[in-house]
Design a protein around this motif. Structure first.
Motif, mmCIF file in Angstrom:
data_model
loop_
_atom_site.group_PDB
_atom_site.id
_atom_site.type_symbol
_atom_site.label_atom_id
_atom_site.label_comp_id
_atom_site.label_asym_id
_atom_site.label_seq_id
_atom_site.Cartn_x
_atom_site.Cartn_y
_atom_site.Cartn_z
ATOM 1 N N ILE A 26 24.331 70.559 11.962
ATOM 2 C CA ILE A 26 24.749 71.738 11.194
ATOM 3 C C ILE A 26 24.974 72.948 12.090
ATOM 4 C CG2 ILE A 26 22.458 72.736 10.699
ATOM 5 C CD1 ILE A 26 23.461 73.096 7.789
ATOM 6 N N LEU A 27 24.371 72.944 13.280
ATOM 7 C CA LEU A 27 24.497 74.078 14.197
ATOM 8 C C LEU A 27 25.925 74.245 14.695
ATOM 9 C CD1 LEU A 27 21.197 73.691 16.274
ATOM 10 C CD2 LEU A 27 21.659 75.230 14.352
ATOM 11 N N TRP A 28 26.698 73.130 14.743
ATOM 12 C CA TRP A 28 28.111 73.284 15.122
ATOM 13 C C TRP A 28 29.047 73.042 13.930
ATOM 14 C CZ3 TRP A 28 31.583 69.426 14.313
ATOM 15 C CH2 TRP A 28 31.114 68.104 14.230
ATOM 16 N N ALA A 29 28.621 72.202 12.947
ATOM 17 C CA ALA A 29 29.502 71.887 11.827
ATOM 18 C C ALA A 29 29.666 73.089 10.886
ATOM 19 C CB ALA A 29 28.954 70.686 11.056
ATOM 20 N N ALA A 30 28.556 73.788 10.594
ATOM 21 C CA ALA A 30 28.648 74.958 9.707
ATOM 22 C C ALA A 30 29.507 76.064 10.317
ATOM 23 C CB ALA A 30 27.257 75.479 9.364
ATOM 24 N N PRO A 31 29.279 76.446 11.615
ATOM 25 C CA PRO A 31 30.193 77.422 12.219
ATOM 26 C C PRO A 31 31.637 76.932 12.250
ATOM 27 C CG PRO A 31 28.192 77.252 13.522
ATOM 28 C CD PRO A 31 28.130 76.151 12.502
ATOM 29 N N GLY A 32 31.825 75.602 12.426
ATOM 30 C CA GLY A 32 33.182 75.070 12.429
ATOM 31 C C GLY A 32 33.888 75.316 11.112
ATOM 32 N N ILE A 33 33.176 75.102 10.000
ATOM 33 C CA ILE A 33 33.769 75.339 8.679
ATOM 34 C C ILE A 33 33.982 76.825 8.441
ATOM 35 C CG2 ILE A 33 33.349 75.157 6.199
ATOM 36 C CD1 ILE A 33 32.040 72.490 6.701
ATOM 37 N N LEU A 34 33.023 77.650 8.881
ATOM 38 C CA LEU A 34 33.187 79.101 8.719
ATOM 39 C C LEU A 34 34.394 79.609 9.494
ATOM 40 C CD1 LEU A 34 29.509 80.416 8.921
ATOM 41 C CD2 LEU A 34 31.046 80.532 6.958
ATOM 42 N N ILE A 35 34.548 79.137 10.718
ATOM 43 C CA ILE A 35 35.702 79.547 11.525
ATOM 44 C C ILE A 35 36.991 79.066 10.875
ATOM 45 C CG2 ILE A 35 36.856 79.230 13.746
ATOM 46 C CD1 ILE A 35 34.046 79.067 15.008
ATOM 47 N N ALA A 36 36.990 77.813 10.397
ATOM 48 C CA ALA A 36 38.175 77.289 9.720
ATOM 49 C C ALA A 36 38.503 78.120 8.487
ATOM 50 C CB ALA A 36 37.940 75.829 9.327
ATOM 51 N N LEU A 206 47.937 78.676 12.341
ATOM 52 C CA LEU A 206 46.594 78.949 11.816
ATOM 53 C C LEU A 206 46.214 77.971 10.718
ATOM 54 C CD1 LEU A 206 46.522 82.868 11.692
ATOM 55 C CD2 LEU A 206 45.331 81.373 13.295
ATOM 56 N N PHE A 207 47.185 77.657 9.840
ATOM 57 C CA PHE A 207 46.889 76.676 8.792
ATOM 58 C C PHE A 207 46.569 75.309 9.395
ATOM 59 C CE2 PHE A 207 49.306 79.311 5.528
ATOM 60 C CZ PHE A 207 48.174 79.579 4.782
ATOM 61 N N LEU A 208 47.342 74.902 10.419
ATOM 62 C CA LEU A 208 47.092 73.610 11.060
ATOM 63 C C LEU A 208 45.746 73.602 11.771
ATOM 64 C CD1 LEU A 208 50.616 72.747 12.537
ATOM 65 C CD2 LEU A 208 49.455 71.638 10.622
ATOM 66 N N LEU A 209 45.435 74.694 12.475
ATOM 67 C CA LEU A 209 44.161 74.771 13.187
ATOM 68 C C LEU A 209 42.985 74.766 12.208
ATOM 69 C CD1 LEU A 209 42.537 75.094 15.775
ATOM 70 C CD2 LEU A 209 42.930 77.574 15.635
ATOM 71 N N GLY A 210 43.117 75.537 11.119
ATOM 72 C CA GLY A 210 42.060 75.552 10.117
ATOM 73 C C GLY A 210 41.856 74.189 9.485
ATOM 74 N N GLY A 211 42.965 73.508 9.172
ATOM 75 C CA GLY A 211 42.869 72.166 8.594
ATOM 76 C C GLY A 211 42.219 71.182 9.548
ATOM 77 N N LEU A 212 42.552 71.279 10.847
ATOM 78 C CA LEU A 212 41.962 70.386 11.849
ATOM 79 C C LEU A 212 40.454 70.616 11.963
ATOM 80 C CD1 LEU A 212 42.280 68.281 14.102
ATOM 81 C CD2 LEU A 212 42.771 70.170 15.683
ATOM 82 N N LEU A 213 40.042 71.882 11.971
ATOM 83 C CA LEU A 213 38.614 72.189 12.053
ATOM 84 C C LEU A 213 37.861 71.675 10.830
ATOM 85 C CD1 LEU A 213 38.598 75.819 13.531
ATOM 86 C CD2 LEU A 213 37.717 73.736 14.604
ATOM 87 N N ILE A 214 38.484 71.803 9.650
ATOM 88 C CA ILE A 214 37.848 71.276 8.438
ATOM 89 C C ILE A 214 37.723 69.753 8.532
ATOM 90 C CG2 ILE A 214 38.181 70.905 5.958
ATOM 91 C CD1 ILE A 214 39.395 73.689 5.811
ATOM 92 N N TYR A 215 38.775 69.091 9.012
ATOM 93 C CA TYR A 215 38.764 67.637 9.163
ATOM 94 C C TYR A 215 37.631 67.195 10.084
ATOM 95 C CZ TYR A 215 40.150 63.066 10.943
ATOM 96 O OH TYR A 215 40.163 61.755 11.345
ATOM 97 N N LEU A 216 37.427 67.939 11.163
ATOM 98 C CA LEU A 216 36.402 67.560 12.137
ATOM 99 C C LEU A 216 34.991 67.944 11.685
ATOM 100 C CD1 LEU A 216 38.226 68.635 15.438
ATOM 101 C CD2 LEU A 216 37.914 66.303 14.570
ATOM 102 N N SER A 217 34.879 68.958 10.830
ATOM 103 C CA SER A 217 33.562 69.519 10.516
ATOM 104 C C SER A 217 33.011 69.132 9.153
ATOM 105 C CB SER A 217 33.614 71.049 10.601
ATOM 106 O OG SER A 217 34.084 71.484 11.858
#
Length: 408
Positions: A26-36, A206-217
């Protein structure tokens, strides 16, 4: 249907069954979703300047809830049926029980600073009657879904049609006051002022980057919630219901809080959250049996177990009370306080373990009590409406808008 299938496209490569991951994930997944979420929010706020005005708030609200769509798609694709309505009901109650009062408080604080007097209510504009009435249709149909105890592919078709009709009516409305570039935050303002080709590239990127981060996180984040709830001894359903929405709904909270601080845009901020409620009751709920059927490779329905049924009914009750509060085209200070108070009670008791003396017993019953309280209050507000003690301005304004812009 694009919106319904988007979450599934993230997950085609995965196999069923969501597994626990390390709590440290969660230490990297939660920030990943927040950033996305922040990246998608910047792109959405920039893109709304170039979308037809009638669709702006609805499309912005949908873009902002992409993290919530992704999390629900993970549960559906991984066939975690008992958790399909956990994050959804938590998010919807969070938007209304905390989000609406937060908008009022932000506007009230700034209003007092400027005018040296209290803000008694937030007054909506005539065009906002579409969102207020638009919330009623999905609430009625979701009540039917909860009554029959299952969500089918046919229900997905009906809910998608409701959302399509909602967008069609919005598209007929006259332009509202446009948000000025000066009202945007620094990053969206810089994007909007960029040359056209660069602006399109940045928004798309930005939409593609946000979607990629959501996919990974998204999946590691949910897996870590499972692990943490096990370690803490908190029921996974309750833990997912309240932790996930605070992360997934973050961009909406930030945007609406920023708008509400300007006071005159508080009604727009409130309607942004109402639009989010509508798209989650329609498109997000419709997505669930679709993605589940794709995962199972045959037509499937989502059964509601007793826990999910009470959560759905509680959420319907809260949303109905909120809708009736807005039926006179305003949100008074005591209405905002009431929504927050009832939300906080069930939120607080949700975290109390059942084995705790006395309070554990209360925590086991509080959801039922709050659900009953919501529907009793809704019945009282409906009675006041029928007796003429509350003016049905949303219906009369909607009728005017329909005659002037839709029927015409």
């Amino acid at each position: 249907m694009k919106a319904i299938s988007l979450g599934a496209l993230f997950l085609f490569a995965a196999a069923p069954t969501l597994q626990e991951s390390s709590p440290q994930t969660i230490l990297w997944a939660a920030p990943g979703i927040l950033i996305a979420a922040m990246i998608i929010a910047w792109a959405a706020e920039s893109a709304q300047f170039f979308i037809a005005q009638g669709f702006a708030l609805a499309i912005l609200a949908w873009m902002q809830t992409l993290p919530e769509f992704a999390m629900e798609a993970v549960f559906a694709w991984r066939q975690q049926i008992p958790f399909l309505f956990a994050s959804l009901t938590g998010a919807l109650r969070l938007l209304t029980g905390l989000g609406w009062p937060m908008i009022y408080c932000a506007a009230a604080v700034m209003y007092r600073r400027r005018e040296r007097k209290p803000l008694r209510k937030i007054v909506l504009e005539g065009e906002h009657s579409v969102q207020v009435i638009g919330l009623l249709a999905p609430l009625i149909y979701i009540s039917f879904v909860a009554w029959k105890g299952s969500l089918h592919l046919a229900d997905a078709v009906v809910l998608t049609a409701i959302y399509a009709a909602y967008l069609a009516v919005l598209g007929k409305m006259p332009p509202q006051e446009e948000e000025g570039i000066e009202d945007l935050e620094r990053i969206p303002r810089a994007i909007v002022l960029s040359p056209r080709a660069r602006r399109i590239g940045i928004i798309g990127g930005l939409f593609l980057l946000g979607g990629l981060l959501i996919y990974l996180s998204a999946e590691p984040f949910l897996g870590s919630l499972f692990a943490i709830s096990t370690r803490l001894g908190i029921p996974t359903f309750i833990f997912v219901q309240w932790v996930a929405p605070f992360i997934s709904e973050f961009p909406e909270g930030l945007s609406t809080f920023y708008w509400a601080r300007t006071v005159h845009r508080a009604p727009m901020a409130l309607m942004n959250l109402v639009s989010s409620n509508i798209n989650q009751w329609t498109l997000l709920v419709a997505m669930l049996p679709v993605v589940l059927s794709m995962s199972l490779k045959h037509a499937a329905s989502v059964p509601l177990d007793p826990q999910q049924e009470i959560e759905v009914w509680m959420t319907i009750g809260q949303q109905l009370v909120g809708m009736l509060f807005l039926v006179n085209m305003e949100l008074a200070w005591w209405e905002a306080a009431a929504l927050f108070g009832m939300w906080f009670v069930q939120f607080f008791f949700s975290a109390i373990k059942s084995e705790v003396p006395f309070w554990g017993m209360v925590s086991q019953q509080v959801h039922l009590w709050i659900t009953i309280a919501y529907f009793v209050w809704a019945a009282w507000e409906l009675l006041r409406l029928l007796l003429g003690q509350r003016k049905p301005l949303a219906f009369t304004e909607f009728a005017k808008m329909w005659r002037a812009h839709v029927r015409a």
